[in-house]
Design an enzyme around this catalytic site. Sequence first.
Site, mmCIF file in Angstrom:
data_model
loop_
_atom_site.group_PDB
_atom_site.id
_atom_site.type_symbol
_atom_site.label_atom_id
_atom_site.label_comp_id
_atom_site.label_asym_id
_atom_site.label_seq_id
_atom_site.Cartn_x
_atom_site.Cartn_y
_atom_site.Cartn_z
ATOM 1 N N SER A 1 0.877 -1.249 0.092
ATOM 2 C CA SER A 1 0.140 0.086 0.190
ATOM 3 C C SER A 1 0.788 1.449 0.107
ATOM 4 C CB SER A 1 -0.876 0.026 1.252
ATOM 5 O OG SER A 1 -0.159 0.099 2.517
ATOM 6 N N HIS B 1 -2.368 -2.591 -6.128
ATOM 7 C CA HIS B 1 -2.852 -2.351 -5.173
ATOM 8 C C HIS B 1 -4.314 -2.355 -4.900
ATOM 9 C CE1 HIS B 1 -3.239 0.858 -1.850
ATOM 10 N NE2 HIS B 1 -3.164 -0.285 -1.072
ATOM 11 N N ASN C 1 -9.538 -2.026 0.620
ATOM 12 C CA ASN C 1 -10.277 -2.783 1.594
ATOM 13 C C ASN C 1 -11.536 -1.924 1.779
ATOM 14 O OD1 ASN C 1 -11.153 -4.739 3.566
ATOM 15 N ND2 ASN C 1 -10.246 -3.754 5.140
ATOM 16 N N GLU D 1 -5.068 0.116 -8.097
ATOM 17 C CA GLU D 1 -3.909 0.639 -8.540
ATOM 18 C C GLU D 1 -2.885 -0.085 -9.151
ATOM 19 O OE1 GLU D 1 -3.699 4.867 -5.701
ATOM 20 O OE2 GLU D 1 -2.794 2.833 -4.953
ATOM 21 N N ASN E 1 -3.696 6.744 -1.134
ATOM 22 C CA ASN E 1 -2.879 6.738 0.026
ATOM 23 C C ASN E 1 -2.154 8.194 0.382
ATOM 24 O OD1 ASN E 1 -4.141 4.270 1.046
ATOM 25 N ND2 ASN E 1 -2.265 3.157 0.926
#
Length: 676
Positions: A420, A441, A444, A453, A491
């Site tokens: 991540s 990636h 959740n 990703e 992220n």
Amino acid sequence: MFDGLRLAHWQADRRPDGILVLTLDRADQGVNALSRAVLDELEAMIERIALELPKGIVIISGKKAGFIPGADIKSFEEIAAKGLVEDWIRRGQLVFQKLAELRCPTVAAIHGHCMGGGTEIALACRYRIASNSESTRIGLPEIKLGIYPGWGGSVRAPRLLGAPAAMDLMLTGRSLSASSARAMGLVDKVVEPALLLDEAVKLAQRGTTRPFKQRFTAWATNTGLGRALLAPQITKATARKARKEHYPAPFALIDTWRRSGGLPVHAALKAEAKSVVKLAGTPTAHNLVRVFFLMDRLKGLGGKDHGITHVHVIGAGVMGGDIAAWCALRGFDVTLQDREMKFVQPAMDRARALFEKKVKDPAKREATQARLVADVEGAGVARADLVIEAIFENLEAKQALFAKVEETLKPGAILVSNTSSIPLTQLREGRRDPARFAGLHYFNPVALMPLVEIVRHDGLDAETERRLAAFCKAIDKLPVPVAGTPGFLVNRILAPYMQEAIIAFSEGIPGPVIDKAALKFGMPMGPIELVDTVGLDVAASVGRIMADFHGQALPEAFKVEEARRGKKDGQGLYKWENGKAVKPEVPKDYQAPEDLEDRLILPLLNEAVSCLNDGVVSDADLLDAGVIFGTGFAPFRGGPIQHIKAVGDDKLVARLEVLATRYGGRFKPRAGWDKL
């Protein structure tokens, strides 16, 4: 008059039994999207039919893919740009009303997709029949585009189904299987695909009587009293899910039905058109249509050929186990590996629950379950076309695992990491075939989050990236290619938003107040609840990586206590019971800081600009798509960059500078604002 008549998109064939079959086979597309030309031809046919009525009419598709997916959205955009939306809406209404007024039985024979305008043309027919194929889905999803059914759908559906069922269908935008549509009363009969035309002809010849309960409900809920009683209840339920200032269409639909539900059809259609035209001009509608095209773009990446049949997943935790289950659900053979069976079994149990929910046919469910195999020894690596690593976030552990996998990995197979945040330049070091190594990636929960990703590095082969995008499409996920820098796209953009929420919480601002500010902006979940959901430990880990990347120290507010990591422990910033956050009461006289929304949202926008400037994605549209589908960022705003353009970059920079003066350098505008 009609024997073998063929126009560009429609064909009319009169059968010996006197039934006329109208086949739609749009000439310039692989699907029967409704364009102006398609409607014009249908009107011409209806006018000729009215002069020499057949014994009945069956409307069917000439496309294997399905019936009608709805209006041609690209054509709609062009029409809207010319200011001709009202003409477009009234045109569709006119044609469908002429169909509804034909003095002979009419039947819509539905196989495959039947959405929007396709369902509205079916509603204009006297009867509807559908195939029981899994591909058959019927719905009215216009609400997702910021409008609602405007070709008579919002008028006819309540009068056929009853207001509660019709409103649920239109307000959710969900699609129904043939059996669910039959249970609701939307279709009159469900048959095997091979029997669809023959049974449609029989329905045109013999007709059918709808159940008394359906007819009574349809009448009672559309009386003046019924509308007066139901409209406030439906409005209240809708307000719990959407804010009127963000999404006006649901509320306009309810209000128009309340006011015009008892009018004659022509008057009700006029009210429907007026309301839908007004909605089509709102920023929400423009942005939601934009989101539709962004999704279409992501779906188009990679093509169809991926060359993957067997997937091997290493790491049976929540992410790895759920990735494995999802791949098996979507038709792939999957082996799932972890150190011991006791670590794999919980993932197998979760997979079984997923399959029970998603696969209703027992035989097909058993076949799906059989595709997922526990593999503690890792024998599946040698057979796999794609190996997905999903162990804990530790560079050394991942590197050691990759080296072990490469001992038996077959030539041409792709190796990916579900990391991540760890940079791909570090993970690719030592790889035997870096051209076939990438990041993949997931988010959740895997079953719900649509985005994946595809994380690049400078040694990645373009064909590998294409195959991964095609694989994502095959498992019904939206791929977005991103650079392998820390945090990648989603992220990296979420980190400062969540960080600021934790800092505000540590200052004594109540969690519910912080969450409320984000919800007011349009986020799907408040940041405090989000931090608890992903886990304080995960948030701290990503926050630390991003702080190092930006040359900053992780704020002291990031404190992770054992057994208090959030939802998974039952206690974090909130207490959790039965999977839901228990939020404390906020004193009624508490006043939230005036700049709270800016403190939360502006860091997110600031990081989005920085990502675009750093080339994390290739363009602003991909960034907006990634953030919308990866974080749920307010779709009605069109994405971070679109929102910045709507508000004005100079205004937002000025507000960032105010915050930087008050709270410190973390709010300093990042590089790239001057390039928007």
